[in-house]
Design a protein around this motif. Structure first.
Motif, PDB file in Angstrom:
ATOM      1  N   PRO A  11       0.808  -1.226   0.000  1.00  0.00           N
ATOM      2  CA  PRO A  11       0.000   0.000   0.000  1.00  0.00           C
ATOM      3  C   PRO A  11       0.842   1.278   0.000  1.00  0.00           C
ATOM      4  CG  PRO A  11      -0.905  -1.583   1.555  1.00  0.00           C
ATOM      5  CD  PRO A  11       0.406  -2.143   1.075  1.00  0.00           C
ATOM      6  N   VAL A  12       2.044   1.217   0.549  1.00  0.00           N
ATOM      7  CA  VAL A  12       2.924   2.391   0.574  1.00  0.00           C
ATOM      8  C   VAL A  12       3.276   2.839  -0.845  1.00  0.00           C
ATOM      9  CG1 VAL A  12       5.222   3.200   1.291  1.00  0.00           C
ATOM     10  CG2 VAL A  12       3.822   1.847   2.862  1.00  0.00           C
ATOM     11  N   ASP A  13       3.468   1.884  -1.764  1.00  0.00           N
ATOM     12  CA  ASP A  13       3.795   2.230  -3.151  1.00  0.00           C
ATOM     13  C   ASP A  13       2.644   2.974  -3.824  1.00  0.00           C
ATOM     14  OD1 ASP A  13       6.251   0.995  -2.819  1.00  0.00           O
ATOM     15  OD2 ASP A  13       5.607  -0.891  -3.747  1.00  0.00           O
ATOM     16  N   LEU A  14       1.427   2.514  -3.596  1.00  0.00           N
ATOM     17  CA  LEU A  14       0.261   3.198  -4.163  1.00  0.00           C
ATOM     18  C   LEU A  14       0.054   4.554  -3.487  1.00  0.00           C
ATOM     19  CD1 LEU A  14      -2.199   3.227  -6.030  1.00  0.00           C
ATOM     20  CD2 LEU A  14      -3.443   1.906  -4.291  1.00  0.00           C
ATOM     21  N   ALA A  15       0.254   4.612  -2.203  1.00  0.00           N
ATOM     22  CA  ALA A  15       0.087   5.864  -1.460  1.00  0.00           C
ATOM     23  C   ALA A  15       1.027   6.945  -1.987  1.00  0.00           C
ATOM     24  CB  ALA A  15       0.322   5.612   0.026  1.00  0.00           C
ATOM     25  N   ALA A  16       2.249   6.570  -2.323  1.00  0.00           N
ATOM     26  CA  ALA A  16       3.212   7.539  -2.844  1.00  0.00           C
ATOM     27  C   ALA A  16       2.738   8.136  -4.167  1.00  0.00           C
ATOM     28  CB  ALA A  16       4.577   6.874  -3.012  1.00  0.00           C
ATOM     29  N   LEU A  17       2.167   7.312  -5.025  1.00  0.00           N
ATOM     30  CA  LEU A  17       1.664   7.806  -6.314  1.00  0.00           C
ATOM     31  C   LEU A  17       0.440   8.708  -6.158  1.00  0.00           C
ATOM     32  CD1 LEU A  17       1.938   4.583  -8.498  1.00  0.00           C
ATOM     33  CD2 LEU A  17       3.320   6.659  -8.692  1.00  0.00           C
ATOM     34  N   LEU A  18      -0.409   8.363  -5.217  1.00  0.00           N
ATOM     35  CA  LEU A  18      -1.661   9.108  -5.035  1.00  0.00           C
ATOM     36  C   LEU A  18      -1.524  10.268  -4.051  1.00  0.00           C
ATOM     37  CD1 LEU A  18      -4.160   6.104  -4.870  1.00  0.00           C
ATOM     38  CD2 LEU A  18      -3.738   7.642  -6.806  1.00  0.00           C
ATOM     39  N   ALA A 125       3.524  -6.760  -8.714  1.00  0.00           N
ATOM     40  CA  ALA A 125       3.277  -5.612  -7.831  1.00  0.00           C
ATOM     41  C   ALA A 125       3.110  -4.330  -8.639  1.00  0.00           C
ATOM     42  CB  ALA A 125       4.409  -5.475  -6.824  1.00  0.00           C
ATOM     43  N   GLU A 126       3.926  -4.160  -9.665  1.00  0.00           N
ATOM     44  CA  GLU A 126       3.864  -2.933 -10.472  1.00  0.00           C
ATOM     45  C   GLU A 126       2.528  -2.791 -11.201  1.00  0.00           C
ATOM     46  OE1 GLU A 126       6.098  -0.927 -14.293  1.00  0.00           O
ATOM     47  OE2 GLU A 126       7.201  -2.371 -13.081  1.00  0.00           O
ATOM     48  N   VAL A 127       2.058  -3.861 -11.835  1.00  0.00           N
ATOM     49  CA  VAL A 127       0.803  -3.735 -12.579  1.00  0.00           C
ATOM     50  C   VAL A 127      -0.399  -3.638 -11.645  1.00  0.00           C
ATOM     51  CG1 VAL A 127       1.718  -4.822 -14.670  1.00  0.00           C
ATOM     52  CG2 VAL A 127       0.489  -6.230 -12.992  1.00  0.00           C
ATOM     53  N   VAL A 128      -0.307  -4.271 -10.476  1.00  0.00           N
ATOM     54  CA  VAL A 128      -1.402  -4.163  -9.502  1.00  0.00           C
ATOM     55  C   VAL A 128      -1.493  -2.735  -8.971  1.00  0.00           C
ATOM     56  CG1 VAL A 128      -2.183  -4.913  -7.214  1.00  0.00           C
ATOM     57  CG2 VAL A 128      -1.515  -6.604  -8.926  1.00  0.00           C
ATOM     58  N   VAL A 129      -0.360  -2.114  -8.675  1.00  0.00           N
ATOM     59  CA  VAL A 129      -0.365  -0.711  -8.228  1.00  0.00           C
ATOM     60  C   VAL A 129      -0.934   0.184  -9.323  1.00  0.00           C
ATOM     61  CG1 VAL A 129       1.141   1.273  -7.716  1.00  0.00           C
ATOM     62  CG2 VAL A 129       1.432  -0.871  -6.476  1.00  0.00           C
ATOM     63  N   ASP A 130      -0.517  -0.040 -10.566  1.00  0.00           N
ATOM     64  CA  ASP A 130      -1.012   0.774 -11.678  1.00  0.00           C
ATOM     65  C   ASP A 130      -2.531   0.630 -11.827  1.00  0.00           C
ATOM     66  OD1 ASP A 130      -0.570   2.517 -13.924  1.00  0.00           O
ATOM     67  OD2 ASP A 130      -0.933   0.779 -15.212  1.00  0.00           O
ATOM     68  N   GLN A 131      -3.024  -0.611 -11.749  1.00  0.00           N
ATOM     69  CA  GLN A 131      -4.464  -0.849 -11.874  1.00  0.00           C
ATOM     70  C   GLN A 131      -5.219  -0.233 -10.690  1.00  0.00           C
ATOM     71  OE1 GLN A 131      -7.720  -2.738 -13.972  1.00  0.00           O
ATOM     72  NE2 GLN A 131      -5.699  -2.149 -14.574  1.00  0.00           N
ATOM     73  N   ALA A 132      -4.666  -0.353  -9.491  1.00  0.00           N
ATOM     74  CA  ALA A 132      -5.296   0.220  -8.297  1.00  0.00           C
ATOM     75  C   ALA A 132      -5.364   1.742  -8.391  1.00  0.00           C
ATOM     76  CB  ALA A 132      -4.536  -0.199  -7.043  1.00  0.00           C
TER      77      ALA A 132
END
Length: 181
Positions: A11-18, A125-132
């Motif tokens: 979740p930290v990876d997605l949080a950084a993008l958002l 992990a990369e594509v899941v973060v992108d899709q999320a």
């Protein structure tokens, strides 16, 4: 059975993008949805699952396909309730080879095993973060309201599609490709 983790990415990876906290409920829901979508398309949990017990039907063939891979460890194999020793395992493919030739037809095969990946591969992990990220930003707004004979339409919600990276990651990690026909 210890089930898979709910997320296939941190979740930290997605949080950084958002630019949101990693504890944001909407962010976590989007990451869970993207993880579920990936698992559904590859047809297995991907992440590590321990002590999973599956019930399969005998095929009359030498090879039995397990529903998830890679296989980390097989702790028990039974045929109609009787322990079976000497089973060979193709770990990456998730295949079991019967020691005496063929799995009996109409037999119930019970397999207890550990399977999955730990850590999750970076491509997943990369594509899941992108899709999320896309799911998080998709507006779940009302598209149309109808009252009696009057109807009002609003802009349609954006569809969540897939990228070429997503397609490649799914293809690389998908099991049981032979049933696509």
């Amino acid at each position: 059975m210890a089930g898979p983790e709910p997320y296939l990415a941190d979740p930290v990876d997605l949080a950084a993008l958002l630019k949101k906290p990693a504890t944001d409920v909407q962010l976590l829901a989007a990451l869970r949805a993207a993880s579920r979508r990936f698992r559904g398309q590859v047809r297995h949990p991907v992440s590590l699952v321990t002590d999973d017990t599956v019930f399969l039907d005998g095929t009359g063939k030498a090879v039995l396909h397990l529903p998830a891979a890679p296989v980390r460890r097989v702790t028990a194999v039974e045929v109609d309730g009787q322990a079976l020793e000497g089973v060979k395992v193709r770990r990456q493919a998730g295949l079991l080879l019967h020691p005496a030739g063929c799995w009996p037809e109409w037999a119930e095969i019970t397999v207890t095993y550990d399977h999955g990946l730990d850590p999750i591969p970076e491509d997943v992990a990369e594509v899941v973060v992108d899709q999320a990220r896309v799911i998080y930003r998709t507006d779940p707004a009302i598209q149309q309201i109808t009252t009696g004979t009057e109807s009002v339409s609003f802009a349609a919600t954006a569809a969540v599609g897939i990228t070429e990276q997503w397609r490649a990651a799914v293809e690389a990690h998908r099991l049981n490709r032979g049933d696509d026909a």
